[in-house]
Write an enzyme that holds these catalytic residues in place. Structure first.
Site, PDB file in Angstrom:
ATOM      1  N   ARG A  59     -21.929  -9.161   7.058  1.00 56.23           N
ATOM      2  CA  ARG A  59     -21.621  -8.122   6.062  1.00 56.23           C
ATOM      3  C   ARG A  59     -20.713  -7.048   6.661  1.00 56.23           C
ATOM      4  NH1 ARG A  59     -24.746  -3.949   4.688  1.00 56.23           N
ATOM      5  NH2 ARG A  59     -26.703  -4.968   5.197  1.00 56.23           N
ATOM      6  N   TYR A 112      -5.343  -3.226 -15.673  1.00 57.11           N
ATOM      7  CA  TYR A 112      -6.223  -4.376 -15.892  1.00 57.11           C
ATOM      8  C   TYR A 112      -7.539  -3.875 -16.513  1.00 57.11           C
ATOM      9  CZ  TYR A 112      -9.615  -7.972 -14.824  1.00 57.11           C
ATOM     10  OH  TYR A 112     -10.627  -8.878 -14.922  1.00 57.11           O
ATOM     11  N   ASP A 184      -2.358  -1.230  -7.077  1.00 59.15           N
ATOM     12  CA  ASP A 184      -2.791  -2.622  -7.204  1.00 59.15           C
ATOM     13  C   ASP A 184      -1.532  -3.486  -7.159  1.00 59.15           C
ATOM     14  OD1 ASP A 184      -3.464  -5.145  -8.217  1.00 59.15           O
ATOM     15  OD2 ASP A 184      -5.026  -4.345  -9.532  1.00 59.15           O
ATOM     16  N   LYS A 209      -5.851 -14.196  -7.096  1.00 57.41           N
ATOM     17  CA  LYS A 209      -4.640 -14.634  -7.795  1.00 57.41           C
ATOM     18  C   LYS A 209      -3.678 -15.325  -6.816  1.00 57.41           C
ATOM     19  CE  LYS A 209      -6.621 -12.792 -11.400  1.00 57.41           C
ATOM     20  NZ  LYS A 209      -7.545 -11.790 -10.980  1.00 57.41           N
TER      21      LYS A 209
HETATM   22  C1  LIG Z   1      -4.061  -6.775 -11.784  1.00 54.74           C
HETATM   23  C2  LIG Z   1      -5.491  -7.133 -11.510  1.00 54.74           C
HETATM   24  N1  LIG Z   1      -6.216  -6.343 -10.698  1.00 54.74           N
HETATM   25  C3  LIG Z   1      -7.518  -6.607 -10.429  1.00 54.74           C
HETATM   26  C4  LIG Z   1      -8.155  -7.688 -10.989  1.00 54.74           C
HETATM   27  C5  LIG Z   1      -9.607  -7.940 -10.671  1.00 54.74           C
HETATM   28  O1  LIG Z   1      -9.714  -8.885  -9.666  1.00 54.74           O
HETATM   29  P1  LIG Z   1     -10.998  -9.838  -9.460  1.00 54.74           P
HETATM   30  O2  LIG Z   1     -11.143 -10.663 -10.694  1.00 54.74           O
HETATM   31  O3  LIG Z   1     -10.651 -10.615  -8.236  1.00 54.74           O
HETATM   32  O4  LIG Z   1     -12.168  -8.936  -9.268  1.00 54.74           O
HETATM   33  C6  LIG Z   1      -7.438  -8.530 -11.836  1.00 54.74           C
HETATM   34  C7  LIG Z   1      -8.124  -9.707 -12.447  1.00 54.74           C
HETATM   35  O5  LIG Z   1      -7.613 -10.342 -13.321  1.00 54.74           O
HETATM   36  C8  LIG Z   1      -6.088  -8.231 -12.117  1.00 54.74           C
HETATM   37  O6  LIG Z   1      -5.353  -9.003 -12.943  1.00 54.74           O
END
Ligand SMILES: Cc1ncc(COP(=O)(O)O)c(C=O)c1O
Length: 395
Positions: A59, A112, A184, A209
């Site tokens: 962890r 998101y 992000d 992704k």
């Molecule tokens: C731009 C973006 N940021 C964050 C996330 C969240 O990521 P996770 O699903 O790996 O928690 C997503 C998920 O689709 C996303 O498209």
């Protein structure tokens, strides 16, 4: 091997430091262990006092996770990274690490869905406020912050309408006010955009992704140039909230990352062709893709990115009903949330990934109910265009 002069395609295979692999294994082993045995109490004291970087418990740290973190840090031009169980674990931990009761976060109007929910539903429970604004309009930044604003958080390109925010301008403004900038970088990946080089404090990713790239793992990561911050994020937040990633998933990501550049080039080439095809199609009302010359953020994207990525959104004439007919009739494109996989995916953000927005906010933030988001995969472009063409015929 660790050398900043290496090119991206080499770094993504080799960066992250030398590893002593048993039996000279070319690939790093997966250290599937929850705990690590010490030779004696002196070794215990050394690691507990941060005098050695030995391992204690997965962890907190693990060799497979550390290799992923070191490689990711180099790709993003950071000095350290923290691996998380998911993108949302990374995003929420970073926001909690900077914000205290009474503080505020300024966010871009398109985020998101789950990130939007954290900002508008979770943080307010801890008396942390927010301002939502169009950060593409950097001239107005000073109107949206006050003494309580501690963080500016955004995606660029944003999910799902690909809006572009000028990273350097936001960072210059934020620095003058002592505000942290968190971005992000999921859509662009470090192959197309390295925000830490432009002044950002922390980069977060849904590594689920493109970083993984094969749709077989959920994971996140945060990267920074500030190694003290990374230590604190790891031990005070990731380790204590407990959003640790499995070493097996870190290994899958390391495997995926070897082809990150190669994949991003092909994803993008398919996206450019798809965006141009859609733009010329009689049934399409509007196309959202930063690589299109007439897209509002095109010039800023060209200046701060090395490419435009592979997400293309569009609206068809006829609104939601016509859009449903399109997404219900694709064959190659699978109707699914997520993005960045080898398979091309299609979805309706207002009904799927961005369902957390209420109808009023959707309208205000320019997300129509009928907007269709494509994640261009790695299939042959002829098959991709043929599928779009036959699905659009149903609109
Ligand atoms: C731009 C973006 N940021 C964050 C996330 C969240 O990521 P996770 O699903 O790996 O928690 C997503 C998920 O689709 C996303 O498209």
């Amino acid at each position: 091997m660790s050398n900043n002069k290496m090119k991206f395609d080499t770094q993504s295979i080799h960066a992250g430091g030398e590893h002593k692999n048993p039996e000279n294994a070319l690939n790093p082993p997966i250290f599937l262990t929850s705990t690590f045995a010490f030779e004696n109490t002196d070794k215990v004291d050394a690691v507990m006092n941060f005098e050695s970087d030995d391992y204690v418990y997965t962890r907190g740290n693990n060799p497979t996770l550390r290799l992923f973190e070191n490689r990711m840090a180099e790709l993003e031009s950071g000095s350290g990274a923290v691996a998380f169980a998911s993108g949302m674990a990374a995003i929420s931990s970073v926001l909690f690490s900077y914000l205290r009761p009474g503080n505020k976060v300024l966010v871009h109007k398109t985020l998101y869905g789950s990130s939007y929910n954290v900002v508008t539903k979770v943080l307010p429970k801890y008396n942390i406020g927010h301002t939502i604004a169009d950060l593409a309009d950097t001239e107005r930044l000073s109107e949206w912050v006050d003494e309580q604003t501690r963080v500016i958080y955004f995606e660029t390109p944003s999910n799902p309408n690909l809006s572009i925010v000028d990273i350097k301008k936001v960072c210059e403004f934020a620095r003058s006010r002592g505000i942290k900038v968190v971005i992000d970088n999921t859509f662009a990946t470090p192959y197309f955009q390295r925000p830490l080089e432009l002044g950002v404090d922390v980069v977060v990713h849904s590594a689920t992704k493109y970083i993984g790239g094969h749709g077989d793992v959920v994971a996140g990561v945060a990267v920074s140039k500030d190694s003290d911050y990374i230590t604190s994020l790891k031990f005070d937040y990731m380790c204590e909230f407990g959003g640790v990633r499995s070493p097996f998933n870190a290994w899958l990501l390391l495997r995926g990352m070897k082809t990150l550049g190669l994949r991003m080039r092909q994803h993008e080439s398919n996206a450019i062709a798809a965006a141009q095809f859609l733009q010329g199609h009689a049934k399409v009302a509007e196309v959202f893709y930063p690589g299109l010359k007439d897209f509002p953020g095109h010039e800023v994207a060209r200046a701060q990115m090395d490419g435009f990525g592979a997400i293309v959104s569009f609206e068809v004439k006829g609104g939601l009903e016509a859009a449903k007919r399109v997404v219900n009739n694709t064959r190659l494109f699978k109707l699914a949330v997520s993005l960045g996989d080898c398979e091309s995916l299609v979805q309706l953000p207002a009904a799927m990934t961005h369902r957390g927005y209420d109808q009023e906010s959707l309208k205000q933030f320019g997300l129509s109910a009928g907007m269709i988001r494509l994640s261009l995969g790695l299939e042959h472009i002829d098959d991709i265009l043929a599928d779009l063409d036959q699905a659009l015929a149903q609109a």
